[in-house]
Design an enzyme around this catalytic site. Structure first.
Site, PDB file in Angstrom:
ATOM      1  N   LYS A  74       0.835  -1.211   0.000  1.00  0.00           N
ATOM      2  CA  LYS A  74       0.000   0.000   0.000  1.00  0.00           C
ATOM      3  C   LYS A  74       0.873   1.267   0.000  1.00  0.00           C
ATOM      4  CE  LYS A  74      -2.142  -1.370   3.770  1.00  0.00           C
ATOM      5  NZ  LYS A  74      -1.400  -2.657   3.941  1.00  0.00           N
ATOM      6  N   ARG A 224       6.338  -8.065   1.604  1.00  0.00           N
ATOM      7  CA  ARG A 224       7.367  -7.632   2.564  1.00  0.00           C
ATOM      8  C   ARG A 224       8.162  -8.836   3.068  1.00  0.00           C
ATOM      9  NH1 ARG A 224       4.710  -4.686   6.449  1.00  0.00           N
ATOM     10  NH2 ARG A 224       5.253  -2.689   5.548  1.00  0.00           N
TER      11      ARG A 224
HETATM   12  P1  ADP Z   1       2.204  -1.928   3.222  1.00  0.00           P
HETATM   13  O1  ADP Z   1       2.202  -0.438   3.123  1.00  0.00           O
HETATM   14  O2  ADP Z   1       1.003  -2.557   2.560  1.00  0.00           O
HETATM   15  O3  ADP Z   1       2.400  -2.441   4.636  1.00  0.00           O
HETATM   16  P2  ADP Z   1       4.704  -1.702   1.759  1.00  0.00           P
HETATM   17  O4  ADP Z   1       4.296  -0.881   0.593  1.00  0.00           O
HETATM   18  O5  ADP Z   1       5.441  -1.003   2.853  1.00  0.00           O
HETATM   19  O6  ADP Z   1       3.448  -2.484   2.362  1.00  0.00           O
HETATM   20  O7  ADP Z   1       5.583  -2.904   1.184  1.00  0.00           O
HETATM   21  C1  ADP Z   1       6.506  -3.627   1.978  1.00  0.00           C
HETATM   22  C2  ADP Z   1       7.674  -4.072   1.143  1.00  0.00           C
HETATM   23  O8  ADP Z   1       7.258  -5.068   0.221  1.00  0.00           O
HETATM   24  C3  ADP Z   1       8.309  -2.945   0.359  1.00  0.00           C
HETATM   25  O9  ADP Z   1       9.642  -2.832   0.784  1.00  0.00           O
HETATM   26  C4  ADP Z   1       8.304  -3.359  -1.079  1.00  0.00           C
HETATM   27  O10 ADP Z   1       9.621  -3.434  -1.520  1.00  0.00           O
HETATM   28  C5  ADP Z   1       7.731  -4.765  -1.092  1.00  0.00           C
HETATM   29  N1  ADP Z   1       6.561  -4.859  -1.991  1.00  0.00           N
HETATM   30  C6  ADP Z   1       5.288  -4.609  -1.645  1.00  0.00           C
HETATM   31  N2  ADP Z   1       4.466  -4.857  -2.678  1.00  0.00           N
HETATM   32  C7  ADP Z   1       5.245  -5.248  -3.693  1.00  0.00           C
HETATM   33  C8  ADP Z   1       4.973  -5.650  -5.037  1.00  0.00           C
HETATM   34  N3  ADP Z   1       3.725  -5.703  -5.495  1.00  0.00           N
HETATM   35  N4  ADP Z   1       6.003  -5.986  -5.826  1.00  0.00           N
HETATM   36  C9  ADP Z   1       7.252  -5.977  -5.328  1.00  0.00           C
HETATM   37  N5  ADP Z   1       7.580  -5.624  -4.073  1.00  0.00           N
HETATM   38  C10 ADP Z   1       6.593  -5.260  -3.267  1.00  0.00           C
END
Ligand code: ADP
Length: 325
Positions: A74, A224
């Site tokens: 997200k 993640r």
């Molecule tokens: P959230 O905000 O939903 O908790 P994040 O955006 O912080 O998740 O994502 C966590 C990690 O996972 C990030 O460091 C990113 O590199 C990786 N990540 C998340 N979604 C993807 C995706 N669709 N493709 C590749 N890497 C992703």
């Protein structure tokens, strides 16, 4: 309501400008474009249209809500939107905003078309949420001034991106004010493999498809966690690397033993949880388990138990945890 100077820093707000987003992405290796973001095609397509429209109209985008489990991308998606739109983004977490005056200060500091990203938006207090309703809808805030009574102050047009893991906790009025409401879909095995391949390449760990076929089942379908696994592989590879030019099946086996990664991607803490239940040989309450794990109950419920339930290792009833096999 407290009257604020817009420069008053009450809440830690991280401002990211586009140059630093690029910098940030290189540091964290977050995907920085829709193409490098794996999966969630339905979301990317609609967002691309919204961004194109905002650019053509020279206006702000409609407010966007992202719902889905932690680690599903997200925040990453919000960064991509800011980058693709060419605007600045301010980042704040719902629980960090304690008073209406604090959200007023943040809103006042936004430039025209800026993005305000509120993570864990479900944790906003009701009186803070109320300020947002009118700001989101009419781009104004109402303030009570001792000499003049209620005064309506215009805001620059901004886009709010809210992210939540608990969609059901959000009140209807706030949900209704988001133009776009996206639910992140589960990542399947194919997407898991693509993400592993992508991160191993980024970390310069040469490997082959046969190894990826063996390794993907060791991690939960959460980007993640997949990313974290790839970091561990990189560290092992860099340390163990001698003559091998790539991360081979043999290195993979040694890596799994070294990292104590069990079948079904359980980590030592999951094993410890199961051992506690085994030792007791009877259903246990979450409180006792948490004490024995040296963790708080919330962390056990949110970080440890979901995987054990998914793997059918435990059953959860109100108040009790039961070992399945
Ligand atoms: P959230 O905000 O939903 O908790 P994040 O955006 O912080 O998740 O994502 C966590 C990690 O996972 C990030 O460091 C990113 O590199 C990786 N990540 C998340 N979604 C993807 C995706 N669709 N493709 C590749 N890497 C992703």
């Amino acid at each position: 309501m407290e009257i604020l100077d817009t420069n008053t820093v009450l809440v830690k707000v991280k401002t990211i400008n586009i140059d630093s987003v690029v910098q940030d992405n290189q540091e964290n290796l977050r995907p920085d474009s829709f193409d490098s973001f794996i999966w969630q095609e339905h979301i990317k397509k609609i967002l691309q249209t919204a961004i194109n429209s905002a650019k053509k109209r020279k206006g702000s985008m409609g407010h966007i809500l992202f719902c889905g489990p932690s680690g599903f991308g997200k925040t990453t998606m919000a960064h991509i939107i800011a980058k693709q739109s060419g605007v600045n983004m301010k980042v704040v977490t719902g629980y960090a905003i304690n008073k209406p005056a604090e959200i007023v200060s943040i809103l006042n500091s936004l430039e025209e078309w800026d993005i305000l990203f509120i993570d864990e938006i479900h944790r906003l207090k009701p009186n803070v949420e109320e300020v947002l309703y009118i700001a989101m809808e009419d781009f104004v805030i109402d303030m009570v001034m001792p000499e003049w009574g209620s005064v309506r102050i215009p805001l620059n047009k901004f886009t709010l991106i809210g992210a939540t893991t608990k969609w059901e906790w959000l009140s209807k009025p706030i949900k209704n004010r988001f133009v776009y409401d996206f639910h992140f879909m589960d990542y399947n095995d194919e997407e898991k493999k693509i993400i592993i391949d992508k991160y191993l390449k980024k970390y310069w760990v040469a490997t082959n498809q046969a190894v990826i076929e063996k390794i993907y089942s060791k991690v939960d379908s959460v980007p993640r966690e997949i990313h974290n696994l790839c970091i561990k592989i990189r560290d092992f590879f860099v340390t163990e690397w001698k003559n091998e030019k790539e991360f081979t099946q043999d290195l993979r086996k040694r890596f799994l033993i070294h990292s104590k990664i069990d079948d079904g991607w359980m980590s030592p803490i999951h094993q410890k949880y199961l051992n506690i239940l085994k030792r007791n040989d009877r259903p246990m309450g979450i409180k006792s388990i948490a004490i024995q794990l040296w963790m708080n109950e919330k962390a056990v419920e949110e970080d440890i138990e979901p995987l054990l339930i998914k793997l059918w290792k435990i059953e959860k009833t109100i108040g009790w945890r039961i070992l399945v096999s």
